[in-house]
Structures are given as C-alpha cells and as structure tokens.
Design a protein around this motif. Structure first.
Motif, PDB file in Angstrom:
ATOM      1  N   VAL A   1       7.007  -9.030   5.507  1.00 59.28           N
ATOM      2  CA  VAL A   1       8.361  -9.500   5.840  1.00 59.28           C
ATOM      3  C   VAL A   1       8.739 -10.819   5.177  1.00 59.28           C
ATOM      4  O   VAL A   1       9.929 -11.152   5.124  1.00 59.28           O
ATOM      5  N   LEU A   2       7.779 -11.583   4.683  1.00 57.28           N
ATOM      6  CA  LEU A   2       8.090 -12.880   4.100  1.00 57.28           C
ATOM      7  C   LEU A   2       7.995 -12.828   2.578  1.00 57.28           C
ATOM      8  O   LEU A   2       7.235 -12.027   2.021  1.00 57.28           O
ATOM      9  N   ASP A   3       8.738 -13.702   1.919  1.00 55.83           N
ATOM     10  CA  ASP A   3       8.688 -13.741   0.462  1.00 55.83           C
ATOM     11  C   ASP A   3       7.481 -14.540  -0.012  1.00 55.83           C
ATOM     12  O   ASP A   3       6.835 -15.246   0.758  1.00 55.83           O
ATOM     13  N   ARG A   4       7.198 -14.446  -1.303  1.00 58.48           N
ATOM     14  CA  ARG A   4       5.997 -15.041  -1.892  1.00 58.48           C
ATOM     15  C   ARG A   4       5.957 -16.558  -1.712  1.00 58.48           C
ATOM     16  O   ARG A   4       4.899 -17.122  -1.405  1.00 58.48           O
ATOM     17  N   ALA A   5       7.091 -17.223  -1.886  1.00 55.96           N
ATOM     18  CA  ALA A   5       7.112 -18.682  -1.769  1.00 55.96           C
ATOM     19  C   ALA A   5       6.770 -19.133  -0.355  1.00 55.96           C
ATOM     20  O   ALA A   5       6.037 -20.107  -0.160  1.00 55.96           O
ATOM     21  N   THR A   6       7.291 -18.423   0.628  1.00 57.16           N
ATOM     22  CA  THR A   6       7.021 -18.782   2.021  1.00 57.16           C
ATOM     23  C   THR A   6       5.562 -18.549   2.372  1.00 57.16           C
ATOM     24  O   THR A   6       4.978 -19.259   3.191  1.00 57.16           O
ATOM     25  N   LEU A   7       4.969 -17.540   1.734  1.00 57.23           N
ATOM     26  CA  LEU A   7       3.580 -17.174   2.032  1.00 57.23           C
ATOM     27  C   LEU A   7       2.565 -18.032   1.280  1.00 57.23           C
ATOM     28  O   LEU A   7       1.364 -17.909   1.530  1.00 57.23           O
ATOM     29  N   GLN A   8       3.030 -18.883   0.388  1.00 54.93           N
ATOM     30  CA  GLN A   8       2.105 -19.641  -0.456  1.00 54.93           C
ATOM     31  C   GLN A   8       1.075 -20.441   0.333  1.00 54.93           C
ATOM     32  O   GLN A   8      -0.111 -20.447  -0.019  1.00 54.93           O
ATOM     33  N   PRO A   9       1.453 -21.164   1.421  1.00 49.52           N
ATOM     34  CA  PRO A   9       0.434 -21.905   2.188  1.00 49.52           C
ATOM     35  C   PRO A   9      -0.660 -20.999   2.756  1.00 49.52           C
ATOM     36  O   PRO A   9      -1.840 -21.387   2.783  1.00 49.52           O
ATOM     37  N   ILE A  10      -0.271 -19.801   3.203  1.00 46.96           N
ATOM     38  CA  ILE A  10      -1.266 -18.859   3.709  1.00 46.96           C
ATOM     39  C   ILE A  10      -2.124 -18.353   2.563  1.00 46.96           C
ATOM     40  O   ILE A  10      -3.349 -18.230   2.684  1.00 46.96           O
ATOM     41  N   GLU A  11      -1.499 -18.069   1.438  1.00 48.08           N
ATOM     42  CA  GLU A  11      -2.211 -17.560   0.278  1.00 48.08           C
ATOM     43  C   GLU A  11      -3.285 -18.541  -0.188  1.00 48.08           C
ATOM     44  O   GLU A  11      -4.388 -18.141  -0.576  1.00 48.08           O
ATOM     45  N   ASP A  12      -2.966 -19.817  -0.136  1.00 47.44           N
ATOM     46  CA  ASP A  12      -3.893 -20.845  -0.601  1.00 47.44           C
ATOM     47  C   ASP A  12      -5.030 -21.110   0.381  1.00 47.44           C
ATOM     48  O   ASP A  12      -6.082 -21.625  -0.021  1.00 47.44           O
ATOM     49  N   ARG A  13      -4.823 -20.775   1.639  1.00 44.74           N
ATOM     50  CA  ARG A  13      -5.803 -21.135   2.680  1.00 44.74           C
ATOM     51  C   ARG A  13      -6.211 -19.946   3.548  1.00 44.74           C
ATOM     52  O   ARG A  13      -6.620 -20.122   4.691  1.00 44.74           O
TER      53      ARG A  13
ATOM     54  N   GLN B   1      -8.818 -17.843   3.542  1.00 48.07           N
ATOM     55  CA  GLN B   1     -10.212 -17.840   4.002  1.00 48.07           C
ATOM     56  C   GLN B   1     -10.454 -18.937   5.027  1.00 48.07           C
ATOM     57  O   GLN B   1     -11.161 -18.734   6.022  1.00 48.07           O
ATOM     58  N   LEU B   2      -9.867 -20.104   4.802  1.00 52.95           N
ATOM     59  CA  LEU B   2     -10.009 -21.205   5.756  1.00 52.95           C
ATOM     60  C   LEU B   2      -9.414 -20.829   7.104  1.00 52.95           C
ATOM     61  O   LEU B   2     -10.021 -21.085   8.155  1.00 52.95           O
ATOM     62  N   LEU B   3      -8.248 -20.184   7.098  1.00 55.24           N
ATOM     63  CA  LEU B   3      -7.610 -19.780   8.350  1.00 55.24           C
ATOM     64  C   LEU B   3      -8.495 -18.810   9.130  1.00 55.24           C
ATOM     65  O   LEU B   3      -8.659 -18.937  10.348  1.00 55.24           O
ATOM     66  N   SER B   4      -9.084 -17.834   8.428  1.00 58.13           N
ATOM     67  CA  SER B   4      -9.934 -16.859   9.117  1.00 58.13           C
ATOM     68  C   SER B   4     -11.177 -17.532   9.693  1.00 58.13           C
ATOM     69  O   SER B   4     -11.608 -17.203  10.806  1.00 58.13           O
ATOM     70  N   SER B   5     -11.755 -18.495   8.972  1.00 60.27           N
ATOM     71  CA  SER B   5     -12.937 -19.204   9.466  1.00 60.27           C
ATOM     72  C   SER B   5     -12.597 -20.038  10.699  1.00 60.27           C
ATOM     73  O   SER B   5     -13.382 -20.099  11.655  1.00 60.27           O
ATOM     74  N   VAL B   6     -11.427 -20.672  10.685  1.00 56.94           N
ATOM     75  CA  VAL B   6     -11.008 -21.472  11.832  1.00 56.94           C
ATOM     76  C   VAL B   6     -10.789 -20.578  13.054  1.00 56.94           C
ATOM     77  O   VAL B   6     -11.217 -20.909  14.174  1.00 56.94           O
ATOM     78  N   VAL B   7     -10.140 -19.438  12.848  1.00 58.40           N
ATOM     79  CA  VAL B   7      -9.856 -18.533  13.971  1.00 58.40           C
ATOM     80  C   VAL B   7     -11.144 -18.035  14.613  1.00 58.40           C
ATOM     81  O   VAL B   7     -11.300 -18.067  15.842  1.00 58.40           O
ATOM     82  N   ILE B   8     -12.098 -17.575  13.805  1.00 61.27           N
ATOM     83  CA  ILE B   8     -13.324 -17.026  14.385  1.00 61.27           C
ATOM     84  C   ILE B   8     -14.178 -18.127  15.016  1.00 61.27           C
ATOM     85  O   ILE B   8     -14.882 -17.898  16.009  1.00 61.27           O
TER      86      ILE B   8
END
Length: 202
Positions: free
Chosen positions: A70-82, A84-91
């Motif tokens: 649902v989101l465009d590439r520019a909006t997703l850039q912070p998620i794209e860059d991080r 693996q870090l996000l998944s490690s933090v969540v678990i």
C-alpha cells in the motif's frame, strides 16, 4: 526439550534475515509469513494454540507485506534500510517480554516434550527462564550487530559470523542445560536419600 523444536520457531525470522535486502525485504517478509503459517497451522490444529514467536511473526510479517503493497517506495525507504534490525528488535522484545510476564516462550515447546505433571515444578520453570534468557540475549546481540552493520561496519562479521556463532552456542546450551538440571536434581536426591538413617526394624 528437543533443541530442534525450539529452533523451528526461529525459522521464519532466519528466513527473513537471510533473504531481506535493500530490494528484497518485501519478498523476504512474504516468505517468512508463509513459513510461519506452515509452522503455526499444525500447532493450532493439534494443540489449539501457537507459540508467542509464531504469533509475533504472523503480525510482524503480515504488517510488512501490507505496507509493501500500500505504500510507495519513498515512504518505505526507512523500513527498507532497517528491515533486519526491525525484525531483530521485535523478536528480542518478544523473548524478554515473555520472560517479564512469567511466560517464557520456550515453555510452549517444552510442554510438548514432558508430561503435564512437571509443568509447574521449579526445575521446569527454571530451565525455561534460563533458556529464554539465553535466546533473548542472542536476539539482542543480533540486533546490536544489525545496528552496527547499518552504520557501515564490517558487514560479514556483524551480519554472519557473530550471529551464527551466537546461535550455535545457544543451540548447544538448549540441548545441554535441561539435562544438566535433571542430573543435578538426581544427584541431590540421591545424596539426600543416602544421608537418611536406615529404617529401624519393627
């Protein structure tokens, strides 16, 4: 507890970590979501319950898939860059959160390996607190490695070498520690029995 049963709970997260990249994290999230369903559905059919790891994975990876749609590439850039870090933090939060509320996530797997009468014993509780803390430490270490890798440090060392070594050590502890506690209890019980005076004849 069989180390394989615990390790299976990490498969979706490992799949995501291995596949995720600047242009592939959305496919990694989809692959991890499918892996989670493959693991969670049989557990639900058999036990009418799923592990907290699978529950967190279903939510986390489903959210990533929806965001990718649902989101465009520019909006997703912070998620794209991080990613693996996000998944490690969540678990990491899931592991230590389960420990904080008194429901170590490893109990779900351990209960399938031992009789119900031992679920409330101090030894069972201790084993799962320790193992959950060990795995939580591994996830935290992985999160730190991901954070360092994002900053541009030696990516092979922090993306592969340290995380893999940490996981191998945790798997070995998972296999060794329950038996260590059982043997210690058996030795303590044997010493206690040996110290009791012999019964007097009637």
């Amino acid at each position: 507890m069989q180390k394989l049963s615990v390790f299976l709970g990490f498969v979706p997260w490992i799949v995501f970590s291995v596949v995720a990249g600047p242009s592939s994290w959305m496919w990694a999230a989809l692959a991890a979501l499918v892996c989670t369903l493959v693991l969670a559905v049989p557990d639900w059919r058999r036990y009418r319950a799923i592990s907290v790891l699978d529950a967190a994975a279903l939510v986390f990876f489903a959210v990533l898939v929806v965001l990718a749609l649902v989101l465009d590439r520019a909006t997703l850039q912070p998620i794209e860059d991080r990613a693996q870090l996000l998944s490690s933090v969540v678990i990491t939060v899931v592991a230590f959160g389960s420990l904080a509320v008194g429901r170590p996530f490893t109990e779900f797997y351990a209960k399938h390996e031992v009789p119900q009468e031992v679920w409330s014993t101090p030894a069972f509780k201790q084993i799962n607190r320790v193992l959950t803390a060990v795995w939580g430490g591994v996830f935290l270490l992985n999160a730190v490695c991901d954070l360092i890798a994002v900053s541009g440090a030696n990516t092979d060392l922090f993306n592969w070498v340290i995380p893999v070594v940490a996981i191998v050590v945790a798997v070995k502890i998972t296999a060794w520690y329950p038996e260590h506690v059982k043997n210690r209890i058996a030795e303590s019980t044997g010493a206690h029995e040996a110290s009791r005076p012999p019964a007097q004849p009637a």
